[in-house]
Motif scaffolding. Structure first.
Motif, PDB file in Angstrom:
ATOM      1  N   ASP A  23       0.859  -1.190   0.000  1.00  0.00           N
ATOM      2  CA  ASP A  23       0.000   0.000   0.000  1.00  0.00           C
ATOM      3  C   ASP A  23       0.890   1.233   0.000  1.00  0.00           C
ATOM      4  OD1 ASP A  23      -2.399  -1.386   0.001  1.00  0.00           O
ATOM      5  OD2 ASP A  23      -2.416  -1.571   2.182  1.00  0.00           O
ATOM      6  N   ALA A  24       1.657   1.358  -1.038  1.00  0.00           N
ATOM      7  CA  ALA A  24       2.606   2.466  -1.159  1.00  0.00           C
ATOM      8  C   ALA A  24       2.886   2.672  -2.646  1.00  0.00           C
ATOM      9  CB  ALA A  24       3.911   2.146  -0.421  1.00  0.00           C
ATOM     10  N   PRO A  25       3.217   3.874  -3.036  1.00  0.00           N
ATOM     11  CA  PRO A  25       3.495   4.143  -4.451  1.00  0.00           C
ATOM     12  C   PRO A  25       4.728   3.365  -4.922  1.00  0.00           C
ATOM     13  CG  PRO A  25       3.224   6.199  -3.213  1.00  0.00           C
ATOM     14  CD  PRO A  25       3.316   5.090  -2.210  1.00  0.00           C
ATOM     15  N   VAL A  26       4.735   3.006  -6.203  1.00  0.00           N
ATOM     16  CA  VAL A  26       5.848   2.236  -6.757  1.00  0.00           C
ATOM     17  C   VAL A  26       7.167   2.982  -6.566  1.00  0.00           C
ATOM     18  CG1 VAL A  26       5.576   3.132  -9.134  1.00  0.00           C
ATOM     19  CG2 VAL A  26       6.507   0.830  -8.750  1.00  0.00           C
ATOM     20  N   GLU A  27       7.100   4.325  -6.601  1.00  0.00           N
ATOM     21  CA  GLU A  27       8.340   5.104  -6.445  1.00  0.00           C
ATOM     22  C   GLU A  27       8.942   4.902  -5.056  1.00  0.00           C
ATOM     23  OE1 GLU A  27       5.429   6.338  -7.444  1.00  0.00           O
ATOM     24  OE2 GLU A  27       5.786   7.005  -9.530  1.00  0.00           O
ATOM     25  N   GLY A 115      -1.888   4.675  -5.501  1.00  0.00           N
ATOM     26  CA  GLY A 115      -0.790   4.658  -4.542  1.00  0.00           C
ATOM     27  C   GLY A 115      -0.409   3.269  -4.067  1.00  0.00           C
ATOM     28  N   ARG A 116      -0.697   2.250  -4.875  1.00  0.00           N
ATOM     29  CA  ARG A 116      -0.350   0.880  -4.511  1.00  0.00           C
ATOM     30  C   ARG A 116       0.551   0.278  -5.588  1.00  0.00           C
ATOM     31  NH1 ARG A 116      -4.699  -1.808  -5.485  1.00  0.00           N
ATOM     32  NH2 ARG A 116      -4.021  -3.677  -4.399  1.00  0.00           N
ATOM     33  N   ILE A 153       8.538   0.833   6.560  1.00  0.00           N
ATOM     34  CA  ILE A 153       9.312   2.016   6.154  1.00  0.00           C
ATOM     35  C   ILE A 153       8.513   2.895   5.198  1.00  0.00           C
ATOM     36  CG2 ILE A 153      11.310   2.757   4.804  1.00  0.00           C
ATOM     37  CD1 ILE A 153      12.785   0.308   5.924  1.00  0.00           C
ATOM     38  N   VAL A 154       7.923   2.277   4.158  1.00  0.00           N
ATOM     39  CA  VAL A 154       7.211   3.102   3.174  1.00  0.00           C
ATOM     40  C   VAL A 154       5.913   3.638   3.772  1.00  0.00           C
ATOM     41  CG1 VAL A 154       8.299   2.137   1.114  1.00  0.00           C
ATOM     42  CG2 VAL A 154       6.232   1.047   2.039  1.00  0.00           C
ATOM     43  N   ALA A 155       5.307   2.927   4.726  1.00  0.00           N
ATOM     44  CA  ALA A 155       4.101   3.447   5.386  1.00  0.00           C
ATOM     45  C   ALA A 155       4.455   4.693   6.192  1.00  0.00           C
ATOM     46  CB  ALA A 155       3.491   2.389   6.302  1.00  0.00           C
TER      47      ALA A 155
END
Lengths: 168, 168
Positions: A23-27, A115-116, A153-155
């Motif tokens: 649940d985070a953008p590919v970037e 954003g996933r 981390i990405v969250a």
């Protein structure tokens, strides 16, 4: 929400396929593979300290790192054949405890919108027996814990901007 | 004497095994893989001109070369994961006409004594289908002609010293 790691280990071939959604953008997920300070925080099982001797996540680059579990040290190294931003990484992988048993890993970073994203990977070993030994060594636990840490981390990174008060 | 290339292409797995013996010392055959000026003279099928943009035959190094057949240009590139003198080379391999279909190649240089050696190789692709396409593309002819040319080069090198008159 946590997305489980899904592994596919077909009989009679030397590869392992895996997928993991975030649940985070590919970037953000790609950047967590590129930036050695972030890599150090998630790659591998929980409870190990990671030291990175080299991390050059570019086409033609390479890496060398060690995991430390008390006095036990596990070294890993490889080359990055291809790295394309937010898209593809193709790299070699060697555990220094099993010298010359080098695998090649294909990773695709897939933007799912909203954003996933999904990470799709294949690791191909030299032999079916070598792949089976890697599976038996507890690879799945290490990968699953690593990706759980990456998600944390990405969250965190995703929360930080919107937790600031809106301006203007 | 010419030694034929022996290929083994088992069904259902993504690799190709090959062996090729040479009536030349292992050091000479290894050096013909290391030195780009020699590589240029033998790698690939007869009748092509080879241009080498990069050839760094060391652990962590890499290569990029093109084969020229009239106006047709075929590009290849990869990284060298491990190179140990007169012993081992482990490298990635990509034909730029099939991007991201990267193989990993394991080569062992085996000293047979009496100034003879054997090259033992395994090339592992990402998929069985990709390997089969590489076989169908005429890979065997290119490899066989390449190793025949390599044999000519190392035979010449072996003759040169003893063709000089003995002194003293």
């Amino acid at each position: 929400m946590t997305h489980a790691l899904a592994l596919d280990i077909p009989a009679g071939v030397p590869w392992i396929d895996f997928t993991r959604e975030f649940d985070a953008p590919v970037e953000a997920v790609f950047n967590a593979h590129r930036d050695p300070e972030l890599v150090r925080q998630w790659l591998g099982p929980r409870g190990y300290e990671m030291q990175i001797q080299r991390w050059d996540f570019t086409s033609g680059g390479g890496y060398h790192y060690t995991h430390h579990d008390g006095d036990n040290v596990y070294g890993f190294r490889g080359t990055f054949h291809t790295v394309r931003d937010n898209d593809i990484a193709i790299q070699t992988f060697e555990f220094e405890g099993a010298p010359d048993e080098v695998a090649i890993e294909f990773m695709r970073f897939v933007d799912l919108g909203d954003g996933r994203c999904r990470l799709e990977g294949r690791s191909v070993g030299r032999t079916v027996e070598g792949r089976d030994m890697m599976v038996a060594s507890g690879m799945e636990k290490g990968m699953a814990e690593g990706y759980d840490r990456l998600e944390e981390i990405v969250a965190q990174a995703a929360v930080t901007p919107s937790s600031a008060p809106a301006l203007g």
